[in-house]
Design an enzyme around this catalytic site. Structure first.
Site, PDB file in Angstrom:
ATOM      1  N   ALA A  66       0.946  -1.303  -0.013  1.00  0.00           N
ATOM      2  CA  ALA A  66       0.180   0.021   0.011  1.00  0.00           C
ATOM      3  C   ALA A  66       0.834   1.132   0.247  1.00  0.00           C
ATOM      4  CB  ALA A  66      -0.903   0.095   1.139  1.00  0.00           C
ATOM      5  N   GLY A 112      -0.625  -5.020   0.891  1.00  0.00           N
ATOM      6  CA  GLY A 112      -1.811  -5.011   0.227  1.00  0.00           C
ATOM      7  C   GLY A 112      -1.756  -5.667  -1.050  1.00  0.00           C
ATOM      8  N   GLU A 115      -2.570  -9.260  -0.413  1.00  0.00           N
ATOM      9  CA  GLU A 115      -4.019  -9.565  -0.165  1.00  0.00           C
ATOM     10  C   GLU A 115      -4.836  -9.280  -1.429  1.00  0.00           C
ATOM     11  OE1 GLU A 115      -4.336  -7.526   4.381  1.00  0.00           O
ATOM     12  OE2 GLU A 115      -3.275  -6.167   3.097  1.00  0.00           O
ATOM     13  N   GLU A 135       3.483  -5.890   7.373  1.00  0.00           N
ATOM     14  CA  GLU A 135       2.856  -4.944   8.023  1.00  0.00           C
ATOM     15  C   GLU A 135       3.413  -4.749   9.553  1.00  0.00           C
ATOM     16  OE1 GLU A 135      -0.215  -5.605   4.623  1.00  0.00           O
ATOM     17  OE2 GLU A 135       1.466  -6.704   6.078  1.00  0.00           O
TER      18      GLU A 135
END
Length: 260
Positions: A66, A112, A115, A135
């Site tokens: 991200a 992300g 994900e 993360e």
């Protein structure tokens, strides 16, 4: 269709959505998530789209995470809203599409990015790909479904280790773990994706949609996957695809599914 952060192409039943932010290694920001939502919705609503590919531009990254600069100063409430909106708009949205989504992982799939790949219905990867959820090294946890989908795919223990260590695994280990279905060279990656898509497109799109719904139900809290399977199985009997498929079988010919 004009996008700033992605490209959208359709050819021979396949819609390819490519995240195109090479200077940011295709990192996800809010604008990109919104564009991805629009692109996936357009593909889902297009009767000519039978399979969707999601991939990244270039040869380095699928999505390298991200865009941290967007949320570094967020409050608790803003952080929760970020995760909730992202899951609803993109990650859960993709997971529950009735059109098959294949993540074509062409490089780094981190945070992300992984994900998003896990939200797809299944994944294939190039042999240079690396995957992980780093993360906790930033003082946060995966917020776009990573703590839920990774254990479903690789098992609780492996998911715990990957998330706690913030480590990366290569494509070969991802294949061993069951995180990806196939690994091939960078040069042959899209060819393999198209080969798999070709096999999917020979079958009933209506039945495939029912299969996706049934499989997903088995992983949803409060849902009974077996009951969903019974319901979806019954629905198939009322479709034109079922009539065509059974007629073709009995007549010893290849089916020509109308997709209805």
């Amino acid at each position: 269709m004009n996008f700033e952060n992605i490209t959208y192409e359709h050819d021979s039943g396949i819609t390819t959505i490519t995240i195109d932010r090479p200077k940011k290694l295709n990192a996800l920001n809010q604008d990109t998530i919104q564009e991805l939502h629009q692109a996936f919705k357009t593909a889902e609503d297009d009767v000519d789209t039978k399979v969707i590919f999601i991939t990244g531009s270039g040869e380095k990254a699928f999505v390298a995470g991200a865009d941290i600069s967007e949320f570094a100063d967020y409050s608790v409430a803003q952080g929760q809203q970020l995760a909730a909106k992202g899951q609803a708009k993109l990650f859960d949205f993709v997971a529950h599409l009735s059109t098959p989504v294949i993540a074509v992982i062409n490089g780094f799939a981190l945070g992300g990015g992984l994900e998003l790949a896990m939200a797809a219905h299944f994944r294939i990867a190039s042999d240079n790909a690396k995957m992980g959820l780093p993360e906790v090294s930033l003082g946060v946890i995966p917020g776009y479904g990573g703590t839920q989908r990774l254990p479903q795919l690789v098992g609780k223990g492996r998911a715990m280790e990957l998330i706690m260590t913030a480590g990366m695994i290569d494509a070969a280990q991802a294949l061993e773990y069951g995180l990806v279905n196939h690994v091939t060279s960078q040069e042959e990656l899209m060819e393999l994706a198209e080969k798999i898509a070709g096999k999917i497109m020979k079958n009933s799109s209506v039945a495939i949609a029912s299969a996706i719904a049934s499989i997903n139900a088995g992983f949803e809290e409060g849902e009974n996957g077996f009951e969903t399977e019974i319901t979806e199985f019954g629905k198939c009997f009322g479709t034109a695809d079922f009539k065509e498929g059974t007629s073709a079988f009995l007549e010893k010919r290849k089916p020509n599914f109308p997709g209805q």
